[in-house]
Write a protein that holds these residues in place. Sequence first.
Motif, PDB file in Angstrom:
ATOM      1  N   LEU A 354      29.484 -40.269  23.876  1.00  0.00           N
ATOM      2  CA  LEU A 354      28.402 -40.089  22.908  1.00  0.00           C
ATOM      3  C   LEU A 354      27.365 -41.199  23.047  1.00  0.00           C
ATOM      4  CD1 LEU A 354      27.116 -38.616  20.581  1.00  0.00           C
ATOM      5  CD2 LEU A 354      28.714 -39.758  19.012  1.00  0.00           C
ATOM      6  N   ALA A 355      27.824 -42.425  23.300  1.00  0.00           N
ATOM      7  CA  ALA A 355      26.889 -43.547  23.472  1.00  0.00           C
ATOM      8  C   ALA A 355      25.965 -43.311  24.660  1.00  0.00           C
ATOM      9  CB  ALA A 355      27.671 -44.846  23.663  1.00  0.00           C
ATOM     10  N   ILE A 356      26.510 -42.787  25.761  1.00  0.00           N
ATOM     11  CA  ILE A 356      25.702 -42.504  26.953  1.00  0.00           C
ATOM     12  C   ILE A 356      24.678 -41.416  26.658  1.00  0.00           C
ATOM     13  CG2 ILE A 356      25.773 -41.612  29.324  1.00  0.00           C
ATOM     14  CD1 ILE A 356      28.660 -42.845  29.449  1.00  0.00           C
ATOM     15  N   ASP A 357      25.114 -40.371  25.960  1.00  0.00           N
ATOM     16  CA  ASP A 357      24.191 -39.279  25.630  1.00  0.00           C
ATOM     17  C   ASP A 357      23.038 -39.761  24.757  1.00  0.00           C
ATOM     18  OD1 ASP A 357      25.369 -37.283  27.107  1.00  0.00           O
ATOM     19  OD2 ASP A 357      26.633 -36.544  25.460  1.00  0.00           O
ATOM     20  N   ILE A 358      23.329 -40.657  23.829  1.00  0.00           N
ATOM     21  CA  ILE A 358      22.268 -41.191  22.965  1.00  0.00           C
ATOM     22  C   ILE A 358      21.268 -42.001  23.794  1.00  0.00           C
ATOM     23  CG2 ILE A 358      21.764 -42.780  21.070  1.00  0.00           C
ATOM     24  CD1 ILE A 358      24.460 -41.929  19.822  1.00  0.00           C
ATOM     25  N   LYS A 359      21.763 -42.824  24.718  1.00  0.00           N
ATOM     26  CA  LYS A 359      20.879 -43.627  25.568  1.00  0.00           C
ATOM     27  C   LYS A 359      20.026 -42.731  26.470  1.00  0.00           C
ATOM     28  CE  LYS A 359      22.510 -47.601  24.142  1.00  0.00           C
ATOM     29  NZ  LYS A 359      21.723 -48.417  23.180  1.00  0.00           N
ATOM     30  N   LEU A 360      20.629 -41.682  27.001  1.00  0.00           N
ATOM     31  CA  LEU A 360      19.870 -40.768  27.862  1.00  0.00           C
ATOM     32  C   LEU A 360      18.800 -40.041  27.059  1.00  0.00           C
ATOM     33  CD1 LEU A 360      22.722 -39.277  30.092  1.00  0.00           C
ATOM     34  CD2 LEU A 360      20.852 -40.746  30.859  1.00  0.00           C
ATOM     35  N   ALA A 361      19.149 -39.593  25.857  1.00  0.00           N
ATOM     36  CA  ALA A 361      18.174 -38.897  25.014  1.00  0.00           C
ATOM     37  C   ALA A 361      17.040 -39.823  24.614  1.00  0.00           C
ATOM     38  CB  ALA A 361      18.868 -38.331  23.779  1.00  0.00           C
ATOM     39  N   ALA A 362      17.332 -41.120  24.476  1.00  0.00           N
ATOM     40  CA  ALA A 362      16.311 -42.103  24.098  1.00  0.00           C
ATOM     41  C   ALA A 362      15.523 -42.595  25.308  1.00  0.00           C
ATOM     42  CB  ALA A 362      16.973 -43.282  23.397  1.00  0.00           C
ATOM     43  N   ARG A 363      15.765 -41.999  26.463  1.00  0.00           N
ATOM     44  CA  ARG A 363      15.101 -42.379  27.721  1.00  0.00           C
ATOM     45  C   ARG A 363      15.326 -43.869  28.033  1.00  0.00           C
ATOM     46  NH1 ARG A 363      12.010 -38.079  29.166  1.00  0.00           N
ATOM     47  NH2 ARG A 363      11.341 -36.659  27.497  1.00  0.00           N
ATOM     48  N   GLN A 364      16.590 -44.241  27.972  1.00  0.00           N
ATOM     49  CA  GLN A 364      17.019 -45.594  28.327  1.00  0.00           C
ATOM     50  C   GLN A 364      18.061 -45.497  29.443  1.00  0.00           C
ATOM     51  OE1 GLN A 364      18.468 -46.988  24.523  1.00  0.00           O
ATOM     52  NE2 GLN A 364      16.421 -47.457  23.748  1.00  0.00           N
ATOM     53  N   PRO A 365      17.625 -45.075  30.639  1.00  0.00           N
ATOM     54  CA  PRO A 365      18.585 -44.799  31.717  1.00  0.00           C
ATOM     55  C   PRO A 365      19.358 -46.027  32.179  1.00  0.00           C
ATOM     56  CG  PRO A 365      16.337 -44.743  32.544  1.00  0.00           C
ATOM     57  CD  PRO A 365      16.241 -44.789  31.056  1.00  0.00           C
ATOM     58  N   ASP A 366      18.739 -47.189  32.184  1.00  0.00           N
ATOM     59  CA  ASP A 366      19.450 -48.390  32.638  1.00  0.00           C
ATOM     60  C   ASP A 366      20.607 -48.720  31.697  1.00  0.00           C
ATOM     61  OD1 ASP A 366      17.750 -48.607  34.787  1.00  0.00           O
ATOM     62  OD2 ASP A 366      16.412 -50.061  33.818  1.00  0.00           O
ATOM     63  N   GLU A 367      20.351 -48.625  30.376  1.00  0.00           N
ATOM     64  CA  GLU A 367      21.430 -48.874  29.417  1.00  0.00           C
ATOM     65  C   GLU A 367      22.505 -47.793  29.515  1.00  0.00           C
ATOM     66  OE1 GLU A 367      20.313 -49.839  25.431  1.00  0.00           O
ATOM     67  OE2 GLU A 367      18.413 -50.746  26.045  1.00  0.00           O
ATOM     68  N   ALA A 368      22.064 -46.544  29.720  1.00  0.00           N
ATOM     69  CA  ALA A 368      23.030 -45.447  29.879  1.00  0.00           C
ATOM     70  C   ALA A 368      23.897 -45.681  31.105  1.00  0.00           C
ATOM     71  CB  ALA A 368      22.291 -44.119  29.988  1.00  0.00           C
ATOM     72  N   LEU A 369      23.282 -46.159  32.190  1.00  0.00           N
ATOM     73  CA  LEU A 369      24.023 -46.408  33.423  1.00  0.00           C
ATOM     74  C   LEU A 369      25.042 -47.527  33.228  1.00  0.00           C
ATOM     75  CD1 LEU A 369      24.335 -45.501  36.328  1.00  0.00           C
ATOM     76  CD2 LEU A 369      22.552 -47.128  36.981  1.00  0.00           C
ATOM     77  N   ARG A 370      24.657 -48.576  32.520  1.00  0.00           N
ATOM     78  CA  ARG A 370      25.605 -49.660  32.247  1.00  0.00           C
ATOM     79  C   ARG A 370      26.785 -49.146  31.423  1.00  0.00           C
ATOM     80  NH1 ARG A 370      20.923 -52.910  31.779  1.00  0.00           N
ATOM     81  NH2 ARG A 370      20.830 -52.574  29.509  1.00  0.00           N
ATOM     82  N   GLU A 371      26.481 -48.343  30.411  1.00  0.00           N
ATOM     83  CA  GLU A 371      27.554 -47.758  29.595  1.00  0.00           C
ATOM     84  C   GLU A 371      28.475 -46.892  30.453  1.00  0.00           C
ATOM     85  OE1 GLU A 371      28.318 -47.813  26.315  1.00  0.00           O
ATOM     86  OE2 GLU A 371      26.554 -48.489  25.212  1.00  0.00           O
ATOM     87  N   ALA A 372      27.873 -46.084  31.326  1.00  0.00           N
ATOM     88  CA  ALA A 372      28.644 -45.160  32.155  1.00  0.00           C
ATOM     89  C   ALA A 372      29.534 -45.902  33.146  1.00  0.00           C
ATOM     90  CB  ALA A 372      27.711 -44.201  32.884  1.00  0.00           C
ATOM     91  N   LYS A 373      29.018 -46.962  33.747  1.00  0.00           N
ATOM     92  CA  LYS A 373      29.823 -47.744  34.695  1.00  0.00           C
ATOM     93  C   LYS A 373      31.031 -48.355  33.998  1.00  0.00           C
ATOM     94  CE  LYS A 373      26.311 -49.073  38.114  1.00  0.00           C
ATOM     95  NZ  LYS A 373      25.491 -50.198  38.659  1.00  0.00           N
ATOM     96  N   ALA A 374      30.788 -48.954  32.846  1.00  0.00           N
ATOM     97  CA  ALA A 374      31.895 -49.565  32.102  1.00  0.00           C
ATOM     98  C   ALA A 374      32.910 -48.515  31.659  1.00  0.00           C
ATOM     99  CB  ALA A 374      31.346 -50.317  30.889  1.00  0.00           C
ATOM    100  N   VAL A 386      32.003 -38.785  34.881  1.00  0.00           N
ATOM    101  CA  VAL A 386      31.448 -38.683  36.236  1.00  0.00           C
ATOM    102  C   VAL A 386      30.097 -37.988  36.190  1.00  0.00           C
ATOM    103  CG1 VAL A 386      31.741 -37.499  38.462  1.00  0.00           C
ATOM    104  CG2 VAL A 386      33.641 -38.789  37.477  1.00  0.00           C
ATOM    105  N   TRP A 387      30.027 -36.888  35.449  1.00  0.00           N
ATOM    106  CA  TRP A 387      28.768 -36.133  35.364  1.00  0.00           C
ATOM    107  C   TRP A 387      27.711 -36.952  34.628  1.00  0.00           C
ATOM    108  CZ3 TRP A 387      32.153 -31.826  32.898  1.00  0.00           C
ATOM    109  CH2 TRP A 387      33.060 -31.352  33.857  1.00  0.00           C
ATOM    110  N   GLN A 388      28.124 -37.676  33.597  1.00  0.00           N
ATOM    111  CA  GLN A 388      27.165 -38.503  32.865  1.00  0.00           C
ATOM    112  C   GLN A 388      26.664 -39.668  33.726  1.00  0.00           C
ATOM    113  OE1 GLN A 388      29.671 -39.086  29.226  1.00  0.00           O
ATOM    114  NE2 GLN A 388      27.826 -38.440  28.137  1.00  0.00           N
ATOM    115  N   TYR A 389      27.548 -40.231  34.534  1.00  0.00           N
ATOM    116  CA  TYR A 389      27.149 -41.324  35.430  1.00  0.00           C
ATOM    117  C   TYR A 389      26.082 -40.830  36.405  1.00  0.00           C
ATOM    118  CZ  TYR A 389      27.555 -44.904  39.080  1.00  0.00           C
ATOM    119  OH  TYR A 389      27.292 -45.877  40.014  1.00  0.00           O
TER     120      TYR A 389
END
Length: 499
Positions: A354-374, A386-389
């Motif tokens: 859910l955190a990744i989806d919120i970052k992606l919706a907010a157009r914050q791809p770098d933060e979403a990517l950091r969340e996804a990697k962790a 995997v799909w979210q990453y």
Amino acid sequence: MALALAIACAVPASLAPVSISAQNLPNLGDTDREELSPQMERKLGEEIMRDIRRDRDYLDDGPLNEYLNYFGSSLVAIHPEARGEAGYDYNFFAVRDPMLNAFALPGGFIGVHSALILAAQSESELASVLAHEIGHVSQRHIARMIGQQKQDALIPLAAMVMAALAARSSSNASAALMMGGQGYAMQRQLSFSRDAEREADRVGLQILGQAGFDTSGMISFFGRLQNATRAYNDSAPAYLRSHPLTTERIADIQARTRNQPYRQHADTLDFHLIRARTRVLQDLSPQGLRDAGTALENQLQQKNAIQTAAAKYGLAFLALRQGALDRAQTLLQESQASARSSGAAIKTSAYPSLAIDIKLAARQPDEALREAKAARERYPLSRGLVWQYADALIAGNKFDEAITFLRDQAQLYRSEQQLQDLLARAYAAQGKQALQHMALAESYALSGSLLAALDQLGIARRSPDASFYDQAVIDARERELQTRWREESKAGQAGQKGK
């Protein structure tokens, strides 16, 4: 129609009683085994699943499917005999439906209606339903049903499908279809069904006991379903129509659990989070989302840390669906704080997803990517992450990295349509038209839409950037899909002639 067939396949044949403490379940006779081999069962199940995945009510939701498969697989793992002589790999999934139901498909696919997830008041109740369906699969009731149908000769499988389809909307229509002719043979099928249900109950109770769940969860859930019948007037709940519930069957379960020691099973936080998520997914209409919000707000009144964490998680998911991203982020953080205060462990990726989806919706791809990697490091088996990453890589314009990652994943997981869809997006962003349409062709092929896949290959061939190598790959793949389409067309025509 596919969902109707799924429900019909949960209804099948008789067998000798089995003790709840039995470890070795009886083998089938040679006649039944020959009717439908384990390999054919799996193939049939995969074909039905292709249709179900195209259904608009199929819930292709990463955290929900991850939880169901984690939970269901843990039940199978604790009782290895459930894999049967065929060694089935089980797959659990959800469909959006307001009727209480669950069903087993050939080959180890088990579906659960969203309403049933919401109706389960404890994890033991949900476990009782899944364990029961695992019992149908492990005892190969589907193969045996088809075997008995061939012996009766009067009841084609299509009639069972039609009856199950009608049952979704009208029990009267279903009854009319089932009473429309071959009464004696249909009565035999109904008696087989009751025996199969009792046998699946016994296997399910074995699994519940071995997994440490409260076996009375099966009784409480069935009892509530039986009470709900009064509220349905002339139409019984769908679960009772596809899983005949008799007083003898309930008495049998009570007798088998009477001397079992009581085990209090603490529900996991994951269970409550997923129920809250399912409440939002149940009805995506404006009114449905308002109703979900009201139910989740009422849940907050319980003043319990876990219930609060789940309710705020659901409200955060709801805010994301409604585009209120700041509110979604705040509620997610509050939910995580409540979860920490409860001390409950979490075993699935519901929070980071859910955190990744919120970052992606907010157009914050770098933060979403950091969340996804962790998150991928913490939950390496999560396919949704995997799909979210990959989604975060594409959103961050890291197209080469995304393509390399997705091609590697596609080699390992050849049946995942999502990987091909993401590949097509990455190629499209780079303007690689031929590769984009080749990936779309693979996506359509995986969904069973062979003509659409062939159309995409034709577009790829005509693309100005199609290389000689691309043309060779397109030609080879086109021949494979044309052969498969002809074979399936012939099979379909043969089936029509047989009716």
